[in-house]
Design a protein around this motif. Structure first.
Motif, PDB file in Angstrom:
ATOM      1  N   ALA A   1      -1.989 -57.683  -1.798  1.00  0.00           N
ATOM      2  CA  ALA A   1      -0.663 -57.778  -2.420  1.00  0.00           C
ATOM      3  C   ALA A   1      -0.116 -59.192  -2.349  1.00  0.00           C
ATOM      4  CB  ALA A   1       0.301 -56.803  -1.744  1.00  0.00           C
ATOM      5  N   GLY A   2      -0.924 -60.148  -1.918  1.00  0.00           N
ATOM      6  CA  GLY A   2      -0.475 -61.537  -1.899  1.00  0.00           C
ATOM      7  C   GLY A   2      -0.043 -62.032  -0.526  1.00  0.00           C
ATOM      8  N   ASP A   3       0.215 -61.123   0.419  1.00  0.00           N
ATOM      9  CA  ASP A   3       0.496 -61.566   1.783  1.00  0.00           C
ATOM     10  C   ASP A   3      -0.076 -60.549   2.777  1.00  0.00           C
ATOM     11  OD1 ASP A   3       2.241 -59.423   2.170  1.00  0.00           O
ATOM     12  OD2 ASP A   3       3.978 -60.560   1.518  1.00  0.00           O
ATOM     13  N   GLU A   4      -0.012 -60.946   4.060  1.00  0.00           N
ATOM     14  CA  GLU A   4      -0.636 -60.139   5.109  1.00  0.00           C
ATOM     15  C   GLU A   4       0.071 -58.810   5.360  1.00  0.00           C
ATOM     16  OE1 GLU A   4      -3.420 -61.040   7.159  1.00  0.00           O
ATOM     17  OE2 GLU A   4      -3.652 -62.354   5.417  1.00  0.00           O
ATOM     18  N   GLU A   5       1.386 -58.786   5.090  1.00  0.00           N
ATOM     19  CA  GLU A   5       2.163 -57.615   5.499  1.00  0.00           C
ATOM     20  C   GLU A   5       2.115 -56.470   4.497  1.00  0.00           C
ATOM     21  OE1 GLU A   5       4.589 -60.739   5.592  1.00  0.00           O
ATOM     22  OE2 GLU A   5       3.024 -61.098   7.062  1.00  0.00           O
ATOM     23  N   HIS A   6       1.565 -56.732   3.310  1.00  0.00           N
ATOM     24  CA  HIS A   6       1.577 -55.707   2.265  1.00  0.00           C
ATOM     25  C   HIS A   6       0.206 -55.479   1.680  1.00  0.00           C
ATOM     26  CE1 HIS A   6       5.723 -57.257   2.457  1.00  0.00           C
ATOM     27  NE2 HIS A   6       6.069 -56.032   2.134  1.00  0.00           N
ATOM     28  N   VAL A   7       0.002 -54.274   1.175  1.00  0.00           N
ATOM     29  CA  VAL A   7      -1.220 -53.960   0.446  1.00  0.00           C
ATOM     30  C   VAL A   7      -0.801 -53.218  -0.825  1.00  0.00           C
ATOM     31  CG1 VAL A   7      -1.572 -51.820   1.773  1.00  0.00           C
ATOM     32  CG2 VAL A   7      -3.512 -52.897   0.628  1.00  0.00           C
ATOM     33  N   LEU A   8      -1.487 -53.539  -1.911  1.00  0.00           N
ATOM     34  CA  LEU A   8      -1.093 -52.982  -3.211  1.00  0.00           C
ATOM     35  C   LEU A   8      -1.900 -51.731  -3.532  1.00  0.00           C
ATOM     36  CD1 LEU A   8       0.488 -53.338  -5.908  1.00  0.00           C
ATOM     37  CD2 LEU A   8      -1.386 -54.793  -6.691  1.00  0.00           C
TER      38      LEU A   8
END
Lengths: 218, 74
Positions: free
Chosen positions: A89-96
Motif C-alpha cells: 500500500a506504499g508504506d509499512e503500516e498498511h497493506v492493500l
C-alpha cells in the motif's frame, strides 16, 4: 481460544510428528512443531531414547481470515466476491486488499464512504480474530479497494492536488485543498514528498482536516 | 439486512453468543436493534463512534431505498 497442541514420542522426530498428526487429526501443512528432546536409536532397544516433539495447529494467516470475512459480508449484502488480490500500500503500516465483486459498486458509495465503512469494519473484525487467537497477527492496517473505486478516487484527489499545485507555483501563495480523510491526505503528501519547490502539511481537526500546499521556504 | 449486521456484530465482540439483532418495521422503514453483552458495547460503537457509524453507512449502501435505523444496547 486455546491452541490445539500435543506432545508425542517416536523413534525419530518424523515418527513422533506423524503420531501427533493422527491425534490432532490434521494434515501436515496445517501444523508447526518443535523438538523437545533429541532421541537416540540405541541398539536392539538398548540405550535407546525416544524423540519427543510438540506439535500444534498452525493458525491461519490474517489475510486468509480477512478475505473470508469480506467474502461473507459481500455475500450477505447481496453480491458475490469474485477475486481478491493483496498488494503493497506504499508504506509499512498498511497493506492493500483489492476486491472485485460484480455489481457491488453501489456498496462503495458515490463518495466512497461505503468503502471506508467496509474498511473500518473489516479491520475491526480481523483485530477481533487476532485477539481471540483464531488467526496470526497482521501488524498492518488493511486499505480496502472494491472494483477499483479507491484507485479512481485517489487519482481524482491527485488531479485536484496537481491543479492546485500549479496555482501555488504561479502565485507563490500557499493554498488549501478541500477537507480530506487521512488516506486521501496521505495520497497528497506522497505526491509532493520529493517536490523541490512545494511542501505539504495538514491543518485543522478531524473531520475537517485538510492539506495545505505551500512553496518551500528558503 | 439483519443477517449482514448480525454477522458483523458477532465478529466484533468478545461474547458473540450474547449478540442479537432484532428488526422492527415501521412506517418509514425499520429499526435494527443490536444487543450485546455489557462489556461489548464499546466494540460495536468504536472509538468516537467509528464502528457504529460504519455499520450505519454500510446498511444504508446495502439497501439505499429502505430507511434502516441502527441502535445498540447492552
Amino acid at each position: 481460544m486455546n491452541r490445539r497442541e500435543v506432545e508425542s514420542e517416536g523413534r525419530s522426530a518424523e515418527e513422533a510428528i506423524e503420531r501427533a498428526l493422527v491425534r490432532l487429526d490434521l494434515p501436515r501443512d496445517r501444523v508447526e512443531w518443535e523438538q523437545l528432546e533429541a532421541g537416540r536409536p540405541g541398539f536392539l532397544g538398548l540405550g535407546s531414547r525416544p524423540f519427543r516433539v510438540r506439535v500444534w495447529e498452525k493458525l491461519p494467516e490474517a489475510t486468509e481470515v480477512a478475505a473470508s470475512l469480506l467474502t461473507e459480508v459481500i455475500r450477505l449484502a447481496g453480491f458475490t466476491l469474485q477475486r481478491v488480490e493483496w498488494a503493497p500500500a506504499g508504506d509499512e503500516e498498511h497493506v492493500l486488499l483489492k476486491a472485485y465483486a460484480e455489481g457491488a459498486d453501489g456498496l462503495a458509495g458515490r463518495h466512497r464512504d461505503g468503502l471506508d465503512a467496509l474498511q473500518v469494519l473489516l479491520n475491526a473484525m480481523v483485530q477481533r480474530a487476532v485477539k481471540d487467537g483464531t488467526c496470526q497477527a497482521l501488524g498492518q492496517r488493511i486499505v480496502l479497494d472494491l472494483n477499483g473505486a479507491r484507485a479512481r478516487r485517489d487519482e481524482a484527489v491527485r488531479a485536484q492536488a496537481r491543479s492546485l499545485a500549479e496555482q501555488v507555483r504561479a502565485t507563490g501563495q500557499a493554498a488549501v485543498l478541500k477537507t480530506m480523510n487521512a488516506h486521501e491526505r496521505k495520497v497528497v503528501h506522497l505526491l509532493f514528498q520529493n517536490d523541490p519547490e512545494l511542501s505539504t502539511h495538514s491543518e485543522g481537526e478531524e473531520p475537517n482536516r485538510h492539506v495545505v500546499i505551500a512553496p518551500r521556504s528558503e | 439486512m439483519d443477517e449482514l449486521v448480525a454477522f458483523i456484530v458477532t465478529h466484533l465482540v468478545e461474547h458473540p453468543e450474547a449478540a442479537r439483532v432484532e428488526r422492527v418495521a415501521d412506517a418509514k422503514g425499520s429499526t435494527l436493534t443490536i444487543s450485546v453483552a455489557p462489556g461489548d458495547v464499546g466494540q460495536v460503537i468504536g472509538r468516537q463512534g467509528r464502528v457504529i457509524k460504519a455499520i450505519r453507512t454500510l446498511v444504508h449502501h446495502a439497501d439505499p431505498r429502505a430507511h434502516h435505523r441502527v441502535q445498540v444496547r447492552a
